[in-house]
Design a protein around this motif. Structure first.
Motif, PDB file in Angstrom:
ATOM      1  N   UNK A 287       0.869  -1.174   0.000  1.00  0.00           N
ATOM      2  CA  UNK A 287       0.000   0.000   0.000  1.00  0.00           C
ATOM      3  C   UNK A 287       0.907   1.226   0.000  1.00  0.00           C
ATOM      4  N   UNK A 288       0.542   2.239  -0.772  1.00  0.00           N
ATOM      5  CA  UNK A 288       1.316   3.475  -0.804  1.00  0.00           C
ATOM      6  C   UNK A 288       0.383   4.646  -0.499  1.00  0.00           C
ATOM      7  N   UNK A 289       0.789   5.487   0.432  1.00  0.00           N
ATOM      8  CA  UNK A 289       0.045   6.707   0.790  1.00  0.00           C
ATOM      9  C   UNK A 289       0.580   7.864  -0.049  1.00  0.00           C
ATOM     10  N   UNK A 290      -0.322   8.621  -0.662  1.00  0.00           N
ATOM     11  CA  UNK A 290       0.044   9.730  -1.536  1.00  0.00           C
ATOM     12  C   UNK A 290      -0.591  11.018  -1.027  1.00  0.00           C
ATOM     13  N   UNK A 291       0.108  12.136  -1.172  1.00  0.00           N
ATOM     14  CA  UNK A 291      -0.500  13.400  -0.776  1.00  0.00           C
ATOM     15  C   UNK A 291       0.468  14.557  -0.831  1.00  0.00           C
ATOM     16  N   UNK A 292       0.052  15.646  -0.203  1.00  0.00           N
ATOM     17  CA  UNK A 292       0.842  16.873  -0.159  1.00  0.00           C
ATOM     18  C   UNK A 292       1.031  17.271   1.297  1.00  0.00           C
TER      19      UNK A 292
END
Length: 340
Positions: A287-292
């Motif tokens: 699982x990969x968490x993506x964001x800013x």
């Protein structure tokens, strides 16, 4: 050092920046005149967290992709052969138009970012770019829908709770956290975050103490997106690592922060929950968490081992590594491919 050897040496040097489980950097490069062989460094295995060496193979796959990108950015063709011993062999081809220069430039800037992500959400166009990068490595990317986040959060929390009670695992994680600087590996406290409520829990690297980043309740990953890296083929962990590398480098080019989350693939039962969640007969790898991030500026870089520890010149008759396979029906090298 010949020009060909110099190209391979540069690739191995950049490959040291690949992501790896607990930043163990479990790889060894053996460089000849025209080829570079990748082998696992089994002295850096994690017997409690990764008893089957799956995440070690995934880490080596990320290093393999980093090296391939670095070669292509130098304007050389390269053939990739995958196997078991060695895990992979890179063979230089003739000069070519430089490719993937943007990905190569991103290698030393990529970070695992455990900080809180704000309300801005990575758009569908970015997710499409990441899917394309992953598909080029033979894998798939499944975005987790908003209505599926509670299940992802519950499964991750349960997996973390069970892992905390697995004998030896907590001590193993502690061993690889905040290690002496001269080791050049492990998870520095400065790159971790204080344990707090998030939409989906993250691993607590320092139970009972503060991490390097304080996280406010007002910025608990509200705009984060989560994606699952998966494949139609079981136990293709080396190729999954290459797909992870392609995803992370592409995200870095697009200005998106990432943090891989392996808790749901570290034991069979949470991995089966993840399979159910993505609604496919495929096999999930990560699982990969993506964001800013809410904070400005990049997080600190994780330490890297000296080149002299990870790269060797000339070949040795290394013995096979039992249990470290790439789900290949052939015992040696196969699957020649010019792609990164």
């Amino acid at each position: 050092m010949t020009s060909r050897t110099a190209v391979l040496a540069h690739a191995a040097r950049l490959a040291r920046h690949a992501p790896s489980i607990l930043n163990t950097q479990p790889w060894q490069w053996h460089i000849g005149r025209h080829t570079a062989e990748l082998r696992p460094d089994t002295t850096r295995s994690l017997p409690y967290l990764d008893p089957d060496h799956h995440l070690m193979l995934l880490s080596c796959g990320a290093a393999l992709h980093h090296a391939t990108v670095a070669i292509q950015a130098q304007g050389r063709q390269v053939t990739v052969e995958r196997g078991t011993d060695p895990l992979a062999r890179l063979t230089l081809g003739p000069p070519d138009t430089p490719r993937h220069t943007d990905l190569a430039a991103a290698i030393t800037h990529r970070r695992t970012d455990r900080r809180a992500f704000g309300s801005q959400t990575p758009g569908d166009e970015i997710i499409a770019d990441l899917r394309k990068a992953v598909a080029a490595q033979g894998l798939h990317l499944r975005p987790v829908r908003r209505d599926e986040l509670p299940l992802l959060a519950a499964a991750t929390s349960r997996a973390a709770s069970d892992a905390a009670h697995r004998p030896g695992l907590r001590a193993e994680v502690a061993t690889w956290t905040d290690r002496p600087t001269e080791h050049g590996d492990g998870i520095p406290t400065a790159t971790t975050a204080t344990a707090t409520l998030r939409r989906v829990p993250m691993r607590d690297f320092a139970p009972g103490s503060d991490g390097g980043f304080a996280i406010s309740a007002a910025a608990s990953d509200i705009g984060a997106r989560y994606v699952v890296l998966h494949s139609d083929h079981p136990d293709d962990w080396l190729r999954a690592g290459a797909a992870l590398s392609a995803l992370l480098l592409t995200a870095t080019v697009r200005g998106v922060a990432c943090s891989p989350m392996s808790e749901l693939v570290e034991a069979p039962w949470p991995r089966s929950i993840l399979t159910t969640l993505i609604g496919t007969t495929g096999h999930p790898y990560l699982v990969v968490r993506l964001g800013y991030p809410v904070d400005d500026g990049p997080p600190p870089a994780a330490p890297r081992r000296p080149e002299t520890e990870t790269t060797h010149y000339g070949f040795t008759n290394a013995s096979p590594h039992p249990g470290l396979t790439n789900a290949s029906p052939h015992p040696r090298l196969m699957d020649a491919s010019p792609r990164p």
